[in-house]
Design a protein around this motif. Structure first.
Motif, short mmCIF file in Angstrom:
data_model
loop_
_atom_site.label_atom_id
_atom_site.label_comp_id
_atom_site.label_asym_id
_atom_site.label_seq_id
_atom_site.Cartn_x
_atom_site.Cartn_y
_atom_site.Cartn_z
N GLY A 12 0.81 -1.22 0.00
CA GLY A 12 0.00 0.00 0.00
C GLY A 12 0.84 1.27 0.00
N PRO A 13 1.73 1.46 0.99
CA PRO A 13 2.58 2.65 0.98
C PRO A 13 3.49 2.75 -0.24
CG PRO A 13 2.56 1.67 3.17
CD PRO A 13 1.85 0.71 2.26
N VAL A 14 3.96 1.61 -0.76
CA VAL A 14 4.82 1.64 -1.95
C VAL A 14 4.03 2.16 -3.15
CG1 VAL A 14 6.02 0.19 -3.62
CG2 VAL A 14 6.44 -0.12 -1.18
N ILE A 15 2.81 1.68 -3.33
CA ILE A 15 1.98 2.15 -4.45
C ILE A 15 1.69 3.64 -4.30
CG2 ILE A 15 -0.30 1.97 -5.52
CD1 ILE A 15 -0.22 -1.03 -4.87
N ALA A 16 1.39 4.08 -3.07
CA ALA A 16 1.12 5.51 -2.84
C ALA A 16 2.34 6.35 -3.16
CB ALA A 16 0.68 5.72 -1.40
N ALA A 17 3.52 5.89 -2.76
CA ALA A 17 4.74 6.65 -3.04
C ALA A 17 5.03 6.72 -4.53
CB ALA A 17 5.92 6.04 -2.30
N LEU A 18 4.84 5.61 -5.23
CA LEU A 18 5.04 5.61 -6.68
C LEU A 18 4.03 6.52 -7.37
CD1 LEU A 18 5.82 1.85 -7.39
CD2 LEU A 18 7.42 3.77 -7.30
N PHE A 19 2.81 6.56 -6.84
CA PHE A 19 1.80 7.48 -7.37
C PHE A 19 2.28 8.92 -7.25
CE2 PHE A 19 -1.70 10.35 -6.22
CZ PHE A 19 -2.48 10.28 -7.36
#
Length: 362
Positions: free
Chosen positions: A328-335
Motif C-alpha cells: 500500500g505505501p509503496v503504491i502511494a509513493a510511486l503514485f
C-alpha cells in the motif's frame, strides 16, 4: 494507413494482450513474488558485498544471501505465526468459557466503586450499556476474525507451503540474476532512462523506509508490549504483542489501544500495582519508541504524510491482505513520484508544443 503503421498497432495490441494474460497467469503468486522482491531489495547491499568477495561463484553468493534471509527474517516470522495461531485458538476458548469479551467488561463494571457507579448512572446508564454492548460485539468480531485466520492457516497448509517454497526459489534467482533483471526491465520500459531510474530509486527507498521505519519499529513496540504482558502474567502475550504491532503501523492510533484498556481492567479488578506498571511502561517506553527509533532507522529517507500512510496501509490491507502493509505505501509513493515527474515534464515542455506537426488530433 500504411502497412507499417498497421503492423505496429497490431503488434502493440498483441503485446498488451499477451502481457495482460501473463499477469493473470501470475496472479496466484503475487504475494510470493512481492515478498521475494522485497527481501531481495533489503538484503541487496549485503549480497553485493558477498558477491564482491566471491565474484567467480555468484550461485554460492546467492545461496548464502538466501540463508541469511532465512535465519534473520523468515524463520523467526514463521515461528511467530505458528505461536500466534495456537495462542489465538487458546485465547478464544478461554474467552468463551468466561462469557466472552462481555464477561471481562462485566467484571470491570462490578469492580467499579459505588460512588463511580452512581456517577456513571447520572451520565446515563442506558447509553453506557449500549457502548458496552458495542465494544463487546466489536471485540468479539475481531477475535473471531483472528480465529478464522488462524484456522485458515492450518487448513491451507499445502497452499501456504507452496507459496513459501516459491518465494524462496524466486528470492534465490533474484539474488543470482538481479542485475540482469534490472537491465532488461529498464530497457523494456518505454520511458526515458532518467525517469525510469527515478521511479526505481523511489521504489527501493520507499520499500526500505517502510520496512525499517514502520515494520521494524512496530515489531519492537509489539515485542516490548508482549514481553511486558508475559512478565506480568497477562494471558495471551504473543497475541496482544502482535495486535500492538499491528496498531503501531497505523498513524494516530498506536499500541495504547491495547495496553490502556488492559491497565484499566487491572486497576478496576484490584491489581493496582500491575495496572500502574502497564501505564508507566506503555507511556514511558512503548510510546517513545517511535520518536526515538524511527529517525535513526529511516534517517533522511522519504516519509509520506501520516494521513497518506494511514489511507494507503488500510487500502493495501483491503486489497492485498498482510502484503498490503508494504504494498500500500509503496503504491502511494510511486503514485506521488509519477505525478511529480509528470508535473515537471509539463512545466519544462516548450510553449506551443501541442501545435507542433504530428501532435494535433488530425
Amino acid at each position: 494507413m500504411d502497412r507499417s503503421a498497421m503492423n505496429n498497432r497490431a503488434f502493440t495490441v498483441v503485446l498488451i494482450a499477451v502481457s495482460f494474460a501473463f499477469l493473470l497467469l501470475l496472479r496466484p503468486f503475487y504475494h510470493a513474488i512481492f515478498w521475494a522482491a522485497t527481501l531481495a531489495i533489503l538484503f541487496w547491499p549485503v549480497h553485493r558485498r558477498l558477491l564482491a568477495r566471491m565474484p567467480a561463484r555468484p550461485g554460492l553468493a546467492a545461496l548464502v544471501s538466501l540463508l541469511m534471509c532465512l535465519v534473520i527474517v523468515i524463520v523467526p516470522i514463521t515461528l511467530l505465526v505458528i505461536t500466534l495461531a495456537n495462542e489465538v485458538v487458546h485465547f478464544y476458548a478461554r474467552a468463551a468459557e468466561s462469557g466472552g469479551i462481555g464477561g471481562y467488561l462485566e467484571r470491570i463494571a462490578a469492580a467499579i466503586p459505588p460512588w463511580a457507579q452512581a456517577w456513571f448512572e447520572r451520565l446515563g446508564a442506558e447509553e453506557l450499556r449500549a457502548v458496552q454492548e458495542r465494544v463487546s460485539e466489536a471485540a468479539g468480531q475481531a477475535l473471531q476474525f483472528l480465529l478464522a485466520r488462524a484456522v485458515g492457516i492450518g487448513q491451507n497448509t499445502l497452499q501456504v507451503a507452496i507459496g513459501f517454497l516459491l518465494m524462496l526459489y524466486l528470492l534465490f534467482f533474484f539474488f543470482l540474476d538481479g542485475d540482469r533483471i534490472i537491465r532488461v526491465a529498464r530497457s523494456a520500459i518505454p520511458m526515458e532512462r532518467a525517469y525510469v531510474g527515478e521511479l526505481a530509486a523511489k521504489f527501493v527507498t520507499v520499500v526500505k523506509a517502510t520496512i525499517k521505519g514502520n515494520l521494524v519499529v512496530a515489531a519492537i513496540q509489539g515485542a516490548l508490549g508482549g514481553l511486558m504482558f508475559w512478565v506480568l502474567g497477562i494471558p495471551g502475550p504473543v497475541l496482544w504483542g502482535v495486535v500492538m504491532a499491528f496498531l503501531s503501523l497505523l498513524p494516530a492510533i498506536g499500541a495504547w489501544l491495547v495496553w490502556a484498556p488492559v491497565a484499566i481492567y487491572l486497576l478496576a479488578t484490584g491489581s493496582v500495582a500491575k495496572g500502574l506498571v502497564v501505564i508507566a511502561f506503555g507511556a514511558g517506553v512503548i510510546g517513545l519508541i517511535d520518536n526515538l527509533l524511527r529517525p535513526i532507522l529511516v534517517g533522511k529517507e522519504t516519509r509520506m504524510p501520516d494521513y497518506l500512510v494511514l489511507l494507503s496501509t488500510l487500502g493495501g490491507l483491503a486489497l492485498f491482505g498482510l502484503t498490503g502493509f508494504v504494498a500500500g505505501p509503496v503504491i502511494a509513493a510511486l503514485f506521488l513520484v509519477t505525478w511529480e515527474i509528470f508535473i515537471v515534464r509539463l512545466r519544462n515542455a516548450p510553449a506551443g508544443a501541442d501545435d507542433r506537426p504530428g501532435t494535433g488530433a488530425g
